[in-house]
Design an enzyme around this catalytic site. Structure first.
Site, PDB file in Angstrom:
ATOM      1  N   ARG A  99       2.552   7.465 -29.089  1.00 51.81           N
ATOM      2  CA  ARG A  99       2.618   6.365 -28.363  1.00 51.81           C
ATOM      3  C   ARG A  99       1.556   5.327 -28.572  1.00 51.81           C
ATOM      4  O   ARG A  99       0.608   5.606 -29.427  1.00 51.81           O
ATOM      5  CB  ARG A  99       2.442   6.740 -26.938  1.00 51.81           C
TER       6      ARG A  99
ATOM      7  N   ALA B  84       5.964  -2.704  -7.873  1.00 47.94           N
ATOM      8  CA  ALA B  84       7.188  -1.997  -8.368  1.00 47.94           C
ATOM      9  C   ALA B  84       6.839  -0.581  -8.057  1.00 47.94           C
ATOM     10  O   ALA B  84       5.730  -0.019  -8.147  1.00 47.94           O
ATOM     11  CB  ALA B  84       7.453  -2.270  -9.730  1.00 47.94           C
ATOM     12  N   ASN B  85       7.974   0.512  -8.085  1.00 51.89           N
ATOM     13  CA  ASN B  85       7.829   1.744  -8.267  1.00 51.89           C
ATOM     14  C   ASN B  85       8.177   2.113  -9.903  1.00 51.89           C
ATOM     15  O   ASN B  85       8.863   1.178 -10.506  1.00 51.89           O
ATOM     16  CB  ASN B  85       8.987   2.488  -7.521  1.00 51.89           C
ATOM     17  N   SER B  86       7.456   3.009 -10.399  1.00 49.53           N
ATOM     18  CA  SER B  86       7.335   3.228 -11.790  1.00 49.53           C
ATOM     19  C   SER B  86       7.424   4.524 -12.326  1.00 49.53           C
ATOM     20  O   SER B  86       6.960   4.813 -13.227  1.00 49.53           O
ATOM     21  CB  SER B  86       6.322   2.482 -12.395  1.00 49.53           C
TER      22      SER B  86
ATOM     23  N   LEU C  82       0.937  -1.139  -0.034  1.00 48.72           N
ATOM     24  CA  LEU C  82       0.154   0.055   0.159  1.00 48.72           C
ATOM     25  C   LEU C  82       0.645   1.237  -0.085  1.00 48.72           C
ATOM     26  O   LEU C  82       0.387   2.456   0.507  1.00 48.72           O
ATOM     27  CB  LEU C  82      -0.998  -0.026   1.170  1.00 48.72           C
TER      28      LEU C  82
ATOM     29  N   PHE D 197       3.760  18.531 -23.386  1.00 50.18           N
ATOM     30  CA  PHE D 197       5.026  18.613 -23.522  1.00 50.18           C
ATOM     31  C   PHE D 197       5.681  18.546 -24.741  1.00 50.18           C
ATOM     32  O   PHE D 197       5.708  17.319 -25.333  1.00 50.18           O
ATOM     33  CB  PHE D 197       5.394  17.544 -22.446  1.00 50.18           C
TER      34      PHE D 197
ATOM     35  N   TYR E 186      14.665   3.367 -13.933  1.00 50.02           N
ATOM     36  CA  TYR E 186      13.507   2.557 -13.960  1.00 50.02           C
ATOM     37  C   TYR E 186      13.502   1.466 -15.069  1.00 50.02           C
ATOM     38  O   TYR E 186      13.572   0.187 -14.458  1.00 50.02           O
ATOM     39  CB  TYR E 186      12.348   3.568 -14.159  1.00 50.02           C
TER      40      TYR E 186
ATOM     41  N   PHE F 194       3.278  -1.109 -23.444  1.00 55.45           N
ATOM     42  CA  PHE F 194       3.638   0.142 -23.821  1.00 55.45           C
ATOM     43  C   PHE F 194       2.530   1.111 -23.191  1.00 55.45           C
ATOM     44  O   PHE F 194       2.562   0.848 -21.857  1.00 55.45           O
ATOM     45  CB  PHE F 194       3.194  -0.086 -25.573  1.00 55.45           C
ATOM     46  N   ASN F 195       1.984   1.989 -23.467  1.00 60.66           N
ATOM     47  CA  ASN F 195       1.242   2.865 -22.646  1.00 60.66           C
ATOM     48  C   ASN F 195      -0.191   2.484 -22.332  1.00 60.66           C
ATOM     49  O   ASN F 195      -1.152   2.244 -23.294  1.00 60.66           O
ATOM     50  CB  ASN F 195       1.373   4.342 -23.324  1.00 60.66           C
TER      51      ASN F 195
HETATM   52  N1  UDP Z   1       2.286  14.125 -21.738  1.00 61.12           N
HETATM   53  C1  UDP Z   1       2.046  15.660 -21.629  1.00 61.12           C
HETATM   54  N2  UDP Z   1       1.321  15.988 -20.569  1.00 61.12           N
HETATM   55  C2  UDP Z   1       1.164  15.259 -19.612  1.00 61.12           C
HETATM   56  C3  UDP Z   1       1.414  13.973 -19.531  1.00 61.12           C
HETATM   57  C4  UDP Z   1       2.147  13.513 -20.552  1.00 61.12           C
HETATM   58  O1  UDP Z   1       2.041  16.075 -22.897  1.00 61.12           O
HETATM   59  O2  UDP Z   1       0.561  15.928 -18.525  1.00 61.12           O
HETATM   60  C5  UDP Z   1       2.747  13.575 -22.879  1.00 61.12           C
HETATM   61  C6  UDP Z   1       4.364  12.982 -22.537  1.00 61.12           C
HETATM   62  O3  UDP Z   1       5.311  13.954 -22.856  1.00 61.12           O
HETATM   63  C7  UDP Z   1       4.648  11.926 -23.667  1.00 61.12           C
HETATM   64  C8  UDP Z   1       3.099  11.557 -23.760  1.00 61.12           C
HETATM   65  O4  UDP Z   1       2.316  12.538 -23.115  1.00 61.12           O
HETATM   66  O5  UDP Z   1       4.961  12.568 -24.764  1.00 61.12           O
HETATM   67  C9  UDP Z   1       2.779  10.137 -22.945  1.00 61.12           C
HETATM   68  O6  UDP Z   1       3.423  10.159 -21.659  1.00 61.12           O
HETATM   69  P1  UDP Z   1       2.936   9.540 -20.504  1.00 61.12           P
HETATM   70  O7  UDP Z   1       3.715  10.028 -19.308  1.00 61.12           O
HETATM   71  O8  UDP Z   1       1.338   9.109 -20.270  1.00 61.12           O
HETATM   72  O9  UDP Z   1       3.653   7.906 -20.719  1.00 61.12           O
HETATM   73  P2  UDP Z   1       5.323   7.522 -20.960  1.00 61.12           P
HETATM   74  O10 UDP Z   1       5.183   7.264 -22.704  1.00 61.12           O
HETATM   75  O11 UDP Z   1       6.146   8.854 -20.681  1.00 61.12           O
HETATM   76  O12 UDP Z   1       5.388   6.310 -20.421  1.00 61.12           O
END
Ligand code: UDP
Length: 353
Positions: free
Chosen positions: A231, A87-89, A32, A218, A153, A181-182
């Site tokens: 992604r 796990a921590n991720s 937890l 971002f 990680y 993947f995502n």
């Molecule tokens: N991203 C973003 N704003 C956020 C969270 C993520 O623009 O608040 C973008 C991030 O830069 C990446 C994509 O969304 O290009 C997927 O990010 P996420 O953290 O969901 O997964 P990752 O591929 O990093 O494991």
């Protein structure tokens, strides 16, 4: 009986739910630290329903580094397979605090593997990541792609992959290693969903945006179709089902390593627009520079998953978004200050006191 480590967390809880839906009895072990006791309660309540075939037999609030707890657990229950998520991720946290990651992820997993060997538990399904591939050398990424992680990680997940393979050779373990993947979405019955005290992921951050809190995009200058990162977004319920299939496959077959994704790429802008369209809502957005360490494009080659466990992604993106949005509503009530529910963090602090 199936042991799920990290079953109070996002992906682990969906796997527990899928095993239970498929009629399996499940024991969850979770400390937890990032998971939530309320998720356990929700799974328990679900499994008590008459029409539900499987059961949550026990929840053990313990750490995978706790050898005593693992030995008691393996002596109490006849575990056919360990499905290991604990796990921590968080990538950034792993860069700032690698010790935590090596300690919890690597040392913790070694401890779990040792306890399995000692107690004659022979099957493991392990939750690894496409972060073990690092910067892609080609797209789509298949399982033979070189593994060169670019952060602690990813290094810790790769280290555990090595350990599992070596233990398998020496001690007769059988394994499925999944590289995710995502992952997006939430349970179709609203039992669980994404609940991180620090939320870094794209879809929940878009859903959480409101007039007081913009969504931060971002990076817009990547070499992709529209300049934003691409992604492979896979629904958590589809992903969970792969673990149940992997256990069934392992009963009769050999160890494997399999990517879990859709094979399709979506840009950040496409996901943002899909959320606006699906929910018919205008979401405030602000454009920022690149987030450090984000590769331009990550897409899975998913042929092996289809070949080996006859698995492929099924849930359309708009359904994943709708389920995630429903879960965000539930989360608001779970997080409400007057809620009787406690967060996992509070729970574990109280447990220590
Ligand atoms: N991203 C973003 N704003 C956020 C969270 C993520 O623009 O608040 C973008 C991030 O830069 C990446 C994509 O969304 O290009 C997927 O990010 P996420 O953290 O969901 O997964 P990752 O591929 O990093 O494991």
């Amino acid at each position: 009986m199936i042991l799920i480590t990290g079953g109070a967390g996002y992906i682990g809880s969906h796997s527990a739910i899928d095993f239970i839906k498929q009629g399996y009895d499940v024991v969850i072990l979770d400390n937890l630290s990032t998971g939530h006791n309320e998720i356990i309660e929700r799974i328990r309540n679900f499994s008590l329903k008459e029409e539900v075939k499987g059961t949550l037999v026990d929840f053990i609030n313990a750490d995978i580094k706790d050898t005593y707890a693992l030995n008691v657990l393996f002596n109490t229950y006849k575990i056919d397979c360990v499905v290991h998520f604990a796990a921590n991720s968080l990538v950034n946290e792993s860069v700032a605090n690698p010790r935590k990651y090596y300690d919890n992820n690597v040392a913790g997993s070694i401890n779990l593997l040792n306890a399995m060997v000692e107690n004659n538990v022979k099957k493991i399904v392990f939750s690894s990541t496409c972060a073990t591939y690092g910067e892609p050398e080609y797209i789509p990424i298949d399982e033979k792609h070189p593994q060169k992680p670019v952060n602690p990680y990813g290094n810790t997940k790769l280290a555990i992959e090595f350990a599992i393979k070596d233990y398998a050779k020496a001690y007769g373990l059988k394994y499925t290693i999944f590289r995710y993947f995502n992952v997006i979405g939430a349970d179709f019955d609203g039992i669980s969903g994404e609940w991180h005290n620090i939320e870094t992921h794209l879809v929940p951050n878009i859903l959480k945006a409101n007039e007081n809190k913009v969504f931060k995009l971002f990076g817009e200058n990547y070499e992709t179709k529209d300049g934003t990162c691409v992604r492979d977004y896979i629904d958590v319920c589809d992903l969970a089902r792969a673990h149940t299939l992997a256990f069934e496959y392992l009963k009769e077959n050999i160890s494997t390593i399999i990517n879990l994704g859709t094979g399709d790429g979506q840009s950040v802008k496409e996901i943002f627009e899909a959320v606006e369209k699906t929910l018919n809502r205008k979401i405030p957005i602000k454009k920022y520079g690149r987030r450090e360490g984000d590769p331009a494009k990550l897409i899975a080659n998913t042929a092996l998953a289809k070949d080996i466990i006859d698995w492929e992604a099924k849930t359309p993106l708009d359904i994943s978004i709708k389920n995630a949005n429903e879960w965000e509503k539930t989360l608001k009530s779970l997080n409400a200050p007057n809620s009787k529910q406690k967060t996992g963090e509070n729970f574990s602090k109280e447990a220590i006191l």
